[in-house]
Scaffold this motif. Structure first.
Motif, PDB file in Angstrom:
ATOM      1  N   GLY A 381       0.798  -1.208   0.000  1.00 35.57           N
ATOM      2  CA  GLY A 381       0.000   0.000   0.000  1.00 35.57           C
ATOM      3  C   GLY A 381       0.832   1.260   0.000  1.00 35.57           C
ATOM      4  O   GLY A 381       2.005   1.268  -0.358  1.00 35.57           O
ATOM      5  N   HIS A 382       0.201   2.358   0.428  1.00 33.82           N
ATOM      6  CA  HIS A 382       0.836   3.668   0.387  1.00 33.82           C
ATOM      7  C   HIS A 382       1.865   3.838   1.499  1.00 33.82           C
ATOM      8  O   HIS A 382       1.704   3.325   2.603  1.00 33.82           O
ATOM      9  CB  HIS A 382      -0.230   4.761   0.505  1.00 33.82           C
ATOM     10  N   GLY A 383       2.926   4.579   1.179  1.00 36.42           N
ATOM     11  CA  GLY A 383       3.960   4.860   2.155  1.00 36.42           C
ATOM     12  C   GLY A 383       3.806   6.237   2.759  1.00 36.42           C
ATOM     13  O   GLY A 383       2.780   6.903   2.598  1.00 36.42           O
ATOM     14  N   GLY A 384       4.840   6.705   3.439  1.00 37.16           N
ATOM     15  CA  GLY A 384       4.816   8.014   4.089  1.00 37.16           C
ATOM     16  C   GLY A 384       5.860   8.939   3.507  1.00 37.16           C
ATOM     17  O   GLY A 384       6.862   8.503   2.933  1.00 37.16           O
ATOM     18  N   LEU A 385       5.643  10.240   3.655  1.00 38.09           N
ATOM     19  CA  LEU A 385       6.594  11.259   3.222  1.00 38.09           C
ATOM     20  C   LEU A 385       6.868  12.178   4.400  1.00 38.09           C
ATOM     21  O   LEU A 385       5.940  12.714   5.021  1.00 38.09           O
ATOM     22  CB  LEU A 385       6.028  12.062   2.051  1.00 38.09           C
ATOM     23  N   ALA A 396       3.264  14.273   6.136  1.00 37.54           N
ATOM     24  CA  ALA A 396       1.943  14.530   5.560  1.00 37.54           C
ATOM     25  C   ALA A 396       0.921  13.594   6.205  1.00 37.54           C
ATOM     26  O   ALA A 396       1.207  12.436   6.492  1.00 37.54           O
ATOM     27  CB  ALA A 396       1.987  14.308   4.054  1.00 37.54           C
ATOM     28  N   ARG A 397      -0.280  14.125   6.443  1.00 36.13           N
ATOM     29  CA  ARG A 397      -1.353  13.326   7.031  1.00 36.13           C
ATOM     30  C   ARG A 397      -2.538  13.282   6.076  1.00 36.13           C
ATOM     31  O   ARG A 397      -2.750  14.171   5.278  1.00 36.13           O
ATOM     32  CB  ARG A 397      -1.817  13.928   8.371  1.00 36.13           C
ATOM     33  N   CYS A 398      -3.332  12.222   6.185  1.00 40.65           N
ATOM     34  CA  CYS A 398      -4.506  12.098   5.326  1.00 40.65           C
ATOM     35  C   CYS A 398      -5.513  11.180   5.988  1.00 40.65           C
ATOM     36  O   CYS A 398      -5.172  10.370   6.850  1.00 40.65           O
ATOM     37  CB  CYS A 398      -4.117  11.540   3.951  1.00 40.65           C
ATOM     38  N   GLY A 399      -6.770  11.297   5.591  1.00 41.83           N
ATOM     39  CA  GLY A 399      -7.811  10.433   6.113  1.00 41.83           C
ATOM     40  C   GLY A 399      -8.299  10.874   7.479  1.00 41.83           C
ATOM     41  O   GLY A 399      -7.661  11.638   8.188  1.00 41.83           O
ATOM     42  N   SER A 400      -9.456  10.359   7.850  1.00 45.75           N
ATOM     43  CA  SER A 400     -10.079  10.768   9.107  1.00 45.75           C
ATOM     44  C   SER A 400      -9.279  10.320  10.316  1.00 45.75           C
ATOM     45  O   SER A 400      -9.411  10.880  11.400  1.00 45.75           O
ATOM     46  CB  SER A 400     -11.502  10.182   9.190  1.00 45.75           C
TER      47      SER A 400
END
Length: 444
Positions: A381-385, A396-400
């Motif tokens: 899946g998606h990683g982090g930056l 960076a943050r995302c989603g509830s």
């Protein structure tokens, strides 16, 4: 030809700046929901720890090994006069499609936050089987101050063939997509296979190694090699691209001419760098992964990140080397009288699984920030930056659930195009760009 004069001369920048216009792509399906369990995978890597002792910096020292000129000349005499980047671009035979024309699976690999401003998917013939994977990107913005090479804006993307898949002749090979990026709405590319001269220039062999990092500086292309290789970096000269003459499955000299498994062009290595203290190891020299150019240092520098397992216990080293300022050594690292390239700065971060690295100092800042793109511990899946310095880190943050798994899926290297203010990268299925200013906003 005077390469430094060619790639450093100033050109009108209107066309370059124009590509930043417009809003971020509306990638509704691409912004996949991030679960609470995923949110716990990526932890804050914290502040960078400077590495200054000889015990820490000594293992980072490289030794330069250049291919003898007579070897390269013999290969050119056998294959014919080398060609340059322009010749490859004129023969571009694959097209990239803009995000709106890509599949939902393609778009789902893009960053959730910050969103890509421009994104492109590859020719389906190159991604359908999954045998080849893009992992690195560099541009003519790395090569020179003005962001163009000759008269072209160019993106280079490095792909590695997955071992155990596809045709046996392809396994473990490394190739580069030469992308004509003059028209942002119509990108086209051509493949070039990376090779290494053999038998004193009477033949060549494939570069059978992964290329997780790649940098274009002056007329040289520097690429990383797979962990365990004796050579940490290979060096290629972009004015020494050679045409093949036989369309067959073999790679090298064959009866009747030169073959490269069907590829029209090959790029022979002109040198390599090896760690002076031996092959990479957890307790010794690092296995180099991501690479990038930093044009904010004096002289310009090559930055590198160590290849470590996502979610493992081994923390990642980040470091840099200065590029040579000698016009006769354009694109090579600065070395001492013994041919050794010494690191000029080094850090350790608690981040693991780093697959993209960038160093950039904003106007007025007293030191650069380091940006790292990392894979999740599950490698799925998606990683982090994250942006790091010696004071701390912001992600960076995302989603509830405020997950940090917002970056691209199976993301690759990062490349900053100074003339346009863009950062380029690749996911496992797409090539994309976004303004560095937007990336910084997403990181707080």
């Amino acid at each position: 030809m005077n390469h430094r004069g060619r790639h450093r001369r100033r050109r009108r920048g209107a066309a370059l700046r124009g590509v930043l216009a417009g809003t971020a792509l509306a990638l509704t399906a691409a912004a996949t929901l991030i679960s609470a369990s995923q949110a716990q995978v990526a932890e804050n890597p914290g502040a960078l720890k400077p590495l200054t002792s000889p015990a820490d910096t000594g293992p980072l020292r490289l030794r330069e090994h250049l291919v003898p000129g007579r070897t390269l000349d013999r290969l050119a005499a056998g294959m014919g006069r080398p060609v340059g980047v322009d010749a490859v671009l004129r023969g571009a035979d694959h097209a990239l499609r803009e995000a709106g024309d890509c599949s939902s699976d393609d778009r789902a690999s893009l960053p959730v936050a910050p969103a890509a401003a421009r994104a492109y998917c590859w020719d389906p013939a190159d991604t359908a089987s999954g045998a080849w994977r893009p992992a690195s990107v560099t541009t003519s913005g790395d090569a020179g101050d003005d962001g163009v090479w000759g008269t072209h804006r160019v993106v280079l993307a490095g792909w590695t063939h997955r071992t155990g898949t596809g045709r046996p002749a392809e396994r473990g090979l490394a190739r580069v997509a030469f992308v004509d990026a003059d028209d942002p709405a119509h990108l086209a590319y051509r493949w070039v296979l990376l090779v290494v001269p053999a038998h004193g220039g009477r033949d060549y062999r494939p570069l059978a190694s992964g290329i997780s990092g790649m940098v274009w500086y002056a007329n040289k292309l520097l690429v990383t090699t797979r962990a365990g290789s004796a050579d940490a970096l290979y060096v290629y000269d972009l004015d020494r691209i050679q045409r093949t003459t036989v369309d067959g499955p073999a790679i090298g000299r064959v009866p009747g001419g030169w073959s490269a498994d069907g590829y029209r062009y090959v790029l022979p290595a002109v040198g390599s760098y090896r760690f002076a203290s031996g092959r990479c190891a957890a307790s010794g020299p690092p296995c180099p992964g991501a690479l990038a150019v930093d044009r904010g240092t004096a002289p310009d520098s090559l930055v590198a990140a160590e290849w470590t397992a996502p979610g493992g216990d081994q923390h990642t080293r980040l470091w840099r080397y200065a590029f040579s300022t000698d016009p006769a050594r354009a694109g090579l690292l600065a070395t001492d009288a013994a041919g050794r390239a010494n690191p000029v700065e080094a850090y350790r971060t608690r981040a693991t699984g780093v697959r993209g690295v960038l160093s950039y100092r904003k106007a007025g800042a007293d030191r650069p920030s380091w940006y790292v793109g990392r894979l999740p511990g599950s490698q799925d899946g998606h990683g982090g930056l994250w942006r790091q310095d010696t004071d701390g880190a912001q992600g960076a943050r995302c989603g509830s659930d405020t997950s940090h798994r917002c970056w691209a899926r199976d993301a690759g290297s990062l490349s900053y195009w100074q003339a346009t203010g863009e950062v380029w990268s690749v996911s496992d299925r797409m090539l994309f760009a976004l303004p560095l200013a937007g990336l910084d906003r997403s990181l707080g």
